[in-house]
Design an enzyme around this catalytic site. Structure first.
Site, mmCIF file in Angstrom:
data_model
loop_
_atom_site.group_PDB
_atom_site.id
_atom_site.type_symbol
_atom_site.label_atom_id
_atom_site.label_comp_id
_atom_site.label_asym_id
_atom_site.label_seq_id
_atom_site.Cartn_x
_atom_site.Cartn_y
_atom_site.Cartn_z
ATOM 1 N N LYS A 121 0.835 -1.203 0.000
ATOM 2 C CA LYS A 121 0.000 0.000 0.000
ATOM 3 C C LYS A 121 0.872 1.257 0.000
ATOM 4 C CE LYS A 121 -1.384 2.228 3.380
ATOM 5 N NZ LYS A 121 -1.737 2.579 4.729
ATOM 6 N N ASP A 139 -6.167 0.762 1.090
ATOM 7 C CA ASP A 139 -6.085 0.819 2.545
ATOM 8 C C ASP A 139 -7.420 0.359 3.128
ATOM 9 O OD1 ASP A 139 -7.873 2.885 2.211
ATOM 10 O OD2 ASP A 139 -6.867 4.235 3.600
#
Ligand code: SF4
Length: 216
Positions: A121, A139
Site C-alpha cells: 500500500k 487501505d
C-alpha cells in the site's frame, strides 16, 4: 445494474463532483511523503500532520536520518501508533536510501516495496503521488468502501481488491480513484454508520439498494 455499469456511474460521479482528489498528508518532497505514509499506517493523517513539521525539521534529509537512532526519532513520533517499530523503520529506510539509491527515493513500486516499513500500500501511494506511476493503493477505507458499493465481490484481501479495481477502472484514473475512495470512506461512507442520506453515489451502491429503506 451490471458491475461494469456500476463502475461507470460511480467514477463518472467522482470525476464530475470531486475533480480534486489528493492526499491529505502534508509533505514537500518524496522523502517527506515516504516518511508520512509510513507513519500513517494504522494511524490517522490528521495525527501524522501534527507531528511531521518538527520531524521534518529535525531530519531534513535521508543522510541526517540515516545516522540518527530509533530512540531519537521516537521522541518526535511517540504519539502515532506503533512508534517503536516505526522509529526503527524510518532510520532503516533512510539507511537504505543512502546506501542503495544515492539518498533519493526510488520511483518504482518494485524498489519501494523492498524498503523497511514499506508494504504494498505504501509503495503504491508513494509511487503514484510522488512520481505519477499509475497505481491504486488499497487501505482500510478503499477495502471497505469497494465492498460496500459493490465494486468488488466480497474481496477477502487488499490485493484481491486492488486486482478487481484495476481491472475495471481505466489506468488514467487509478491514482485518483485511490483518493476518491479513501476520502469517501473517511467522510461519507464511514465504517460504523455510513451517511447514505448525503451520499452522491447511493443510486449505484449495492449496500444502499439492499439495506436502506426510503420513507416517503
Ligand atoms: S450509499 Fe451509503 S453505503 Fe453506499 S457508498 Fe454511499 S454512504 Fe456508503
Amino acid at each position: 445494474m451490471t458491475k461494469k455499469e456500476r463502475y461507470k456511474k460511480v467514477f463518472e460521479w467522482f470525476e464530475e463532483n470531486r475533480p480534486i482528489a489528493e492526499t491529505e498528508l502534508r509533505y514537500r518532497d518524496p522523502f517527506q511523503l515516504l516518511i508520512a505514509v509510513i507513519l500513517a499506517a494504522q494511524c490517522t493523517d490528521k495525527r501524522v500532520n501534527i507531528i511531521t513539521p518538527a520531524l521534518y525539521e529535525a531530519f531534513p534529509t535521508p543522510e541526517v536520518l540515516a545516522v540518527s537512532t530509533p530512540e531519537a526519532v521516537y521522541e518526535y513520533i511517540k504519539s502515532v501508533s506503533y512508534p517503536n517499530n516505526k522509529s526503527k523503520h524510518l532510520v532503516n529506510m533512510a539507511k537504505m536510501l543512502v546506501e542503495n539509491y544515492g539518498g533519493k527515493v526510488p520511483e518504482t513500486i518494485e524498489e519501494l516495496i523492498k524498503i523497511p516499513g514499506v508494504g504494498r500500500k505504501t509503495a503504491n501511494v508513494v509511487a503514484s503521488v510522488a512520481f505519477n506511476v499509475p497505481a491504486l493503493a488499497v487501505d482500510t477505507h478503499v477495502f471497505r468502501v469497494s465492498n460496500r458499493i459493490g465494486l468488488t465481490d466480497n474481496a477477502k484481501t487488499p490485493l484481491e481488491t486492488e486486482k478487481e479495481l484495476t481491472h475495471y477502472i481505466p489506468k488514467r484514473l487509478w491514482s485518483k480513484a485511490h483518493h476518491w475512495l479513501i476520502l469517501h470512506g473517511r467522510y461519507t461512507c464511514i465504517a460504523r454508520k455510513p451517511k447514505c442520506e448525503e451520499c452522491g453515489i447511493s443510486a449505484y451502491c449495492l449496500y444502499f439498494g439492499k439495506n436502506v429503506v426510503i420513507v416517503t
